[in-house]
Design a protein around this motif. Sequence first.
Motif, PDB file in Angstrom:
ATOM      1  N   ILE A   5       0.860  -1.181   0.000  1.00  0.00           N
ATOM      2  CA  ILE A   5       0.000   0.000   0.000  1.00  0.00           C
ATOM      3  C   ILE A   5       0.897   1.233   0.000  1.00  0.00           C
ATOM      4  O   ILE A   5       1.774   1.365   0.847  1.00  0.00           O
ATOM      5  CB  ILE A   5      -0.937   0.018   1.227  1.00  0.00           C
ATOM      6  N   ARG A   6       0.653   2.101  -0.957  1.00  0.00           N
ATOM      7  CA  ARG A   6       1.423   3.340  -1.055  1.00  0.00           C
ATOM      8  C   ARG A   6       0.510   4.497  -0.633  1.00  0.00           C
ATOM      9  O   ARG A   6      -0.387   4.880  -1.384  1.00  0.00           O
ATOM     10  CB  ARG A   6       1.931   3.524  -2.476  1.00  0.00           C
ATOM     11  N   ILE A   7       0.773   5.017   0.535  1.00  0.00           N
ATOM     12  CA  ILE A   7      -0.060   6.088   1.088  1.00  0.00           C
ATOM     13  C   ILE A   7       0.067   7.353   0.238  1.00  0.00           C
ATOM     14  O   ILE A   7      -0.887   8.106   0.083  1.00  0.00           O
ATOM     15  CB  ILE A   7       0.325   6.376   2.561  1.00  0.00           C
ATOM     16  N   ASP A   8       1.251   7.584  -0.359  1.00  0.00           N
ATOM     17  CA  ASP A   8       1.455   8.789  -1.163  1.00  0.00           C
ATOM     18  C   ASP A   8       0.831   8.681  -2.555  1.00  0.00           C
ATOM     19  O   ASP A   8       0.783   9.646  -3.300  1.00  0.00           O
ATOM     20  CB  ASP A   8       2.948   9.120  -1.275  1.00  0.00           C
ATOM     21  N   ASP A   9       0.319   7.500  -2.889  1.00  0.00           N
ATOM     22  CA  ASP A   9      -0.374   7.289  -4.165  1.00  0.00           C
ATOM     23  C   ASP A   9      -1.740   7.968  -4.068  1.00  0.00           C
ATOM     24  O   ASP A   9      -2.362   7.995  -3.016  1.00  0.00           O
ATOM     25  CB  ASP A   9      -0.542   5.771  -4.378  1.00  0.00           C
ATOM     26  N   GLY A  10      -2.243   8.487  -5.158  1.00  0.00           N
ATOM     27  CA  GLY A  10      -3.548   9.149  -5.158  1.00  0.00           C
ATOM     28  C   GLY A  10      -4.713   8.177  -5.079  1.00  0.00           C
ATOM     29  O   GLY A  10      -5.854   8.570  -4.878  1.00  0.00           O
ATOM     30  N   THR A  11      -4.428   6.873  -5.235  1.00  0.00           N
ATOM     31  CA  THR A  11      -5.469   5.849  -5.209  1.00  0.00           C
ATOM     32  C   THR A  11      -5.817   5.509  -3.766  1.00  0.00           C
ATOM     33  O   THR A  11      -4.924   5.275  -2.953  1.00  0.00           O
ATOM     34  CB  THR A  11      -4.981   4.576  -5.937  1.00  0.00           C
ATOM     35  N   PRO A  12      -7.114   5.457  -3.420  1.00  0.00           N
ATOM     36  CA  PRO A  12      -7.502   5.117  -2.048  1.00  0.00           C
ATOM     37  C   PRO A  12      -6.950   3.737  -1.643  1.00  0.00           C
ATOM     38  O   PRO A  12      -6.881   2.827  -2.477  1.00  0.00           O
ATOM     39  CB  PRO A  12      -9.031   5.084  -2.091  1.00  0.00           C
ATOM     40  N   PRO A  13      -6.568   3.568  -0.384  1.00  0.00           N
ATOM     41  CA  PRO A  13      -6.001   2.291   0.061  1.00  0.00           C
ATOM     42  C   PRO A  13      -6.906   1.087  -0.210  1.00  0.00           C
ATOM     43  O   PRO A  13      -6.416   0.027  -0.617  1.00  0.00           O
ATOM     44  CB  PRO A  13      -5.797   2.499   1.564  1.00  0.00           C
ATOM     45  N   TYR A  14      -8.230   1.226  -0.027  1.00  0.00           N
ATOM     46  CA  TYR A  14      -9.105   0.073  -0.269  1.00  0.00           C
ATOM     47  C   TYR A  14      -9.033  -0.348  -1.728  1.00  0.00           C
ATOM     48  O   TYR A  14      -9.076  -1.536  -2.047  1.00  0.00           O
ATOM     49  CB  TYR A  14     -10.563   0.354   0.154  1.00  0.00           C
ATOM     50  N   GLU A  15      -8.904   0.627  -2.637  1.00  0.00           N
ATOM     51  CA  GLU A  15      -8.823   0.331  -4.062  1.00  0.00           C
ATOM     52  C   GLU A  15      -7.491  -0.339  -4.396  1.00  0.00           C
ATOM     53  O   GLU A  15      -7.427  -1.218  -5.255  1.00  0.00           O
ATOM     54  CB  GLU A  15      -9.018   1.605  -4.890  1.00  0.00           C
ATOM     55  N   GLN A  16      -6.435   0.053  -3.715  1.00  0.00           N
ATOM     56  CA  GLN A  16      -5.145  -0.600  -3.914  1.00  0.00           C
ATOM     57  C   GLN A  16      -5.214  -2.066  -3.485  1.00  0.00           C
ATOM     58  O   GLN A  16      -4.718  -2.944  -4.193  1.00  0.00           O
ATOM     59  CB  GLN A  16      -4.040   0.124  -3.132  1.00  0.00           C
ATOM     60  N   VAL A  17      -5.846  -2.323  -2.343  1.00  0.00           N
ATOM     61  CA  VAL A  17      -6.017  -3.695  -1.863  1.00  0.00           C
ATOM     62  C   VAL A  17      -6.858  -4.486  -2.872  1.00  0.00           C
ATOM     63  O   VAL A  17      -6.478  -5.585  -3.291  1.00  0.00           O
ATOM     64  CB  VAL A  17      -6.671  -3.734  -0.461  1.00  0.00           C
ATOM     65  N   ARG A  18      -7.986  -3.909  -3.290  1.00  0.00           N
ATOM     66  CA  ARG A  18      -8.866  -4.583  -4.240  1.00  0.00           C
ATOM     67  C   ARG A  18      -8.142  -4.904  -5.544  1.00  0.00           C
ATOM     68  O   ARG A  18      -8.180  -6.024  -6.034  1.00  0.00           O
ATOM     69  CB  ARG A  18     -10.098  -3.711  -4.537  1.00  0.00           C
ATOM     70  N   ALA A  19      -7.459  -3.920  -6.097  1.00  0.00           N
ATOM     71  CA  ALA A  19      -6.786  -4.105  -7.381  1.00  0.00           C
ATOM     72  C   ALA A  19      -5.670  -5.146  -7.301  1.00  0.00           C
ATOM     73  O   ALA A  19      -5.522  -5.980  -8.200  1.00  0.00           O
ATOM     74  CB  ALA A  19      -6.231  -2.766  -7.873  1.00  0.00           C
ATOM     75  N   GLN A  20      -4.905  -5.124  -6.230  1.00  0.00           N
ATOM     76  CA  GLN A  20      -3.786  -6.058  -6.101  1.00  0.00           C
ATOM     77  C   GLN A  20      -4.260  -7.498  -5.903  1.00  0.00           C
ATOM     78  O   GLN A  20      -3.727  -8.424  -6.511  1.00  0.00           O
ATOM     79  CB  GLN A  20      -2.857  -5.631  -4.969  1.00  0.00           C
ATOM     80  N   ILE A  21      -5.284  -7.692  -5.080  1.00  0.00           N
ATOM     81  CA  ILE A  21      -5.814  -9.046  -4.895  1.00  0.00           C
ATOM     82  C   ILE A  21      -6.446  -9.531  -6.187  1.00  0.00           C
ATOM     83  O   ILE A  21      -6.243 -10.679  -6.600  1.00  0.00           O
ATOM     84  CB  ILE A  21      -6.808  -9.106  -3.715  1.00  0.00           C
ATOM     85  N   SER A  22      -7.186  -8.657  -6.856  1.00  0.00           N
ATOM     86  CA  SER A  22      -7.821  -9.029  -8.114  1.00  0.00           C
ATOM     87  C   SER A  22      -6.781  -9.447  -9.149  1.00  0.00           C
ATOM     88  O   SER A  22      -6.928 -10.470  -9.826  1.00  0.00           O
ATOM     89  CB  SER A  22      -8.651  -7.850  -8.637  1.00  0.00           C
ATOM     90  N   GLU A  23      -5.720  -8.682  -9.286  1.00  0.00           N
ATOM     91  CA  GLU A  23      -4.669  -8.976 -10.253  1.00  0.00           C
ATOM     92  C   GLU A  23      -3.962 -10.293  -9.904  1.00  0.00           C
ATOM     93  O   GLU A  23      -3.693 -11.118 -10.778  1.00  0.00           O
ATOM     94  CB  GLU A  23      -3.656  -7.831 -10.312  1.00  0.00           C
ATOM     95  N   GLN A  24      -3.685 -10.489  -8.626  1.00  0.00           N
ATOM     96  CA  GLN A  24      -2.999 -11.729  -8.216  1.00  0.00           C
ATOM     97  C   GLN A  24      -3.897 -12.949  -8.431  1.00  0.00           C
ATOM     98  O   GLN A  24      -3.408 -14.028  -8.769  1.00  0.00           O
ATOM     99  CB  GLN A  24      -2.531 -11.622  -6.764  1.00  0.00           C
ATOM    100  N   ALA A  25      -5.190 -12.787  -8.262  1.00  0.00           N
ATOM    101  CA  ALA A  25      -6.118 -13.889  -8.518  1.00  0.00           C
ATOM    102  C   ALA A  25      -6.185 -14.171 -10.016  1.00  0.00           C
ATOM    103  O   ALA A  25      -6.151 -15.325 -10.452  1.00  0.00           O
ATOM    104  CB  ALA A  25      -7.504 -13.564  -7.978  1.00  0.00           C
ATOM    105  N   ARG A  26      -6.272 -13.107 -10.827  1.00  0.00           N
ATOM    106  CA  ARG A  26      -6.364 -13.262 -12.276  1.00  0.00           C
ATOM    107  C   ARG A  26      -5.104 -13.909 -12.846  1.00  0.00           C
ATOM    108  O   ARG A  26      -5.165 -14.753 -13.728  1.00  0.00           O
ATOM    109  CB  ARG A  26      -6.585 -11.897 -12.934  1.00  0.00           C
ATOM    110  N   SER A  27      -3.941 -13.543 -12.303  1.00  0.00           N
ATOM    111  CA  SER A  27      -2.677 -14.061 -12.824  1.00  0.00           C
ATOM    112  C   SER A  27      -2.383 -15.484 -12.335  1.00  0.00           C
ATOM    113  O   SER A  27      -1.491 -16.134 -12.860  1.00  0.00           O
ATOM    114  CB  SER A  27      -1.529 -13.142 -12.413  1.00  0.00           C
ATOM    115  N   GLY A  28      -3.110 -15.931 -11.324  1.00  0.00           N
ATOM    116  CA  GLY A  28      -2.860 -17.257 -10.773  1.00  0.00           C
ATOM    117  C   GLY A  28      -1.892 -17.247  -9.602  1.00  0.00           C
ATOM    118  O   GLY A  28      -1.622 -18.280  -8.996  1.00  0.00           O
ATOM    119  N   ALA A  29      -1.362 -16.075  -9.263  1.00  0.00           N
ATOM    120  CA  ALA A  29      -0.476 -15.979  -8.104  1.00  0.00           C
ATOM    121  C   ALA A  29      -1.230 -16.371  -6.828  1.00  0.00           C
ATOM    122  O   ALA A  29      -0.645 -16.936  -5.897  1.00  0.00           O
ATOM    123  CB  ALA A  29       0.095 -14.573  -7.972  1.00  0.00           C
ATOM    124  N   LEU A  30      -2.524 -16.070  -6.807  1.00  0.00           N
ATOM    125  CA  LEU A  30      -3.411 -16.536  -5.735  1.00  0.00           C
ATOM    126  C   LEU A  30      -4.351 -17.547  -6.378  1.00  0.00           C
ATOM    127  O   LEU A  30      -5.260 -17.163  -7.115  1.00  0.00           O
ATOM    128  CB  LEU A  30      -4.207 -15.379  -5.127  1.00  0.00           C
TER     129      LEU A  30
END
Length: 122
Positions: A5-30
């Motif tokens: 989570i990058r606090i200095d990023d303009g993206t809200p933290p919940y969206e960062q969590v959502r996007a990262q889990i979604s991407e890891q699930a899509r890629s098969g990492a999860l």
Amino acid sequence: MNLKIRIDDGTPPYEQVRAQISEQARSGALPVGYRLPTVRGLAETLGLAANTVAKAYRALEADGVIETRGRNGTVIAAAGSAAQKEAASAAQGYAERVRRLGLGEDEALAAVRDALRAAYGG
């Protein structure tokens, strides 16, 4: 699972969590069935409020990326559209019900064919 989570990023933290889990699930990492940490556990690990992680989990569940199984936790969901998942769930419920009613497979399939013909005008 590796989230940053990058606090200095303009993206809200919940969206960062959502996007990262979604991407890891899509890629098969999860992989499908991977058990995610509890909301509180992940919030503590990431240094976020529990409500922030809960909001991300709700969005992921609405997107069909994860599913919550009560006491069994939250897991990465099987691939497929929400409509396909709902149809599979309805089919499973139907199969269990007709088995309890004592119908054979041929009778159960005939009932489904009749219902589909009626619904689709065939």
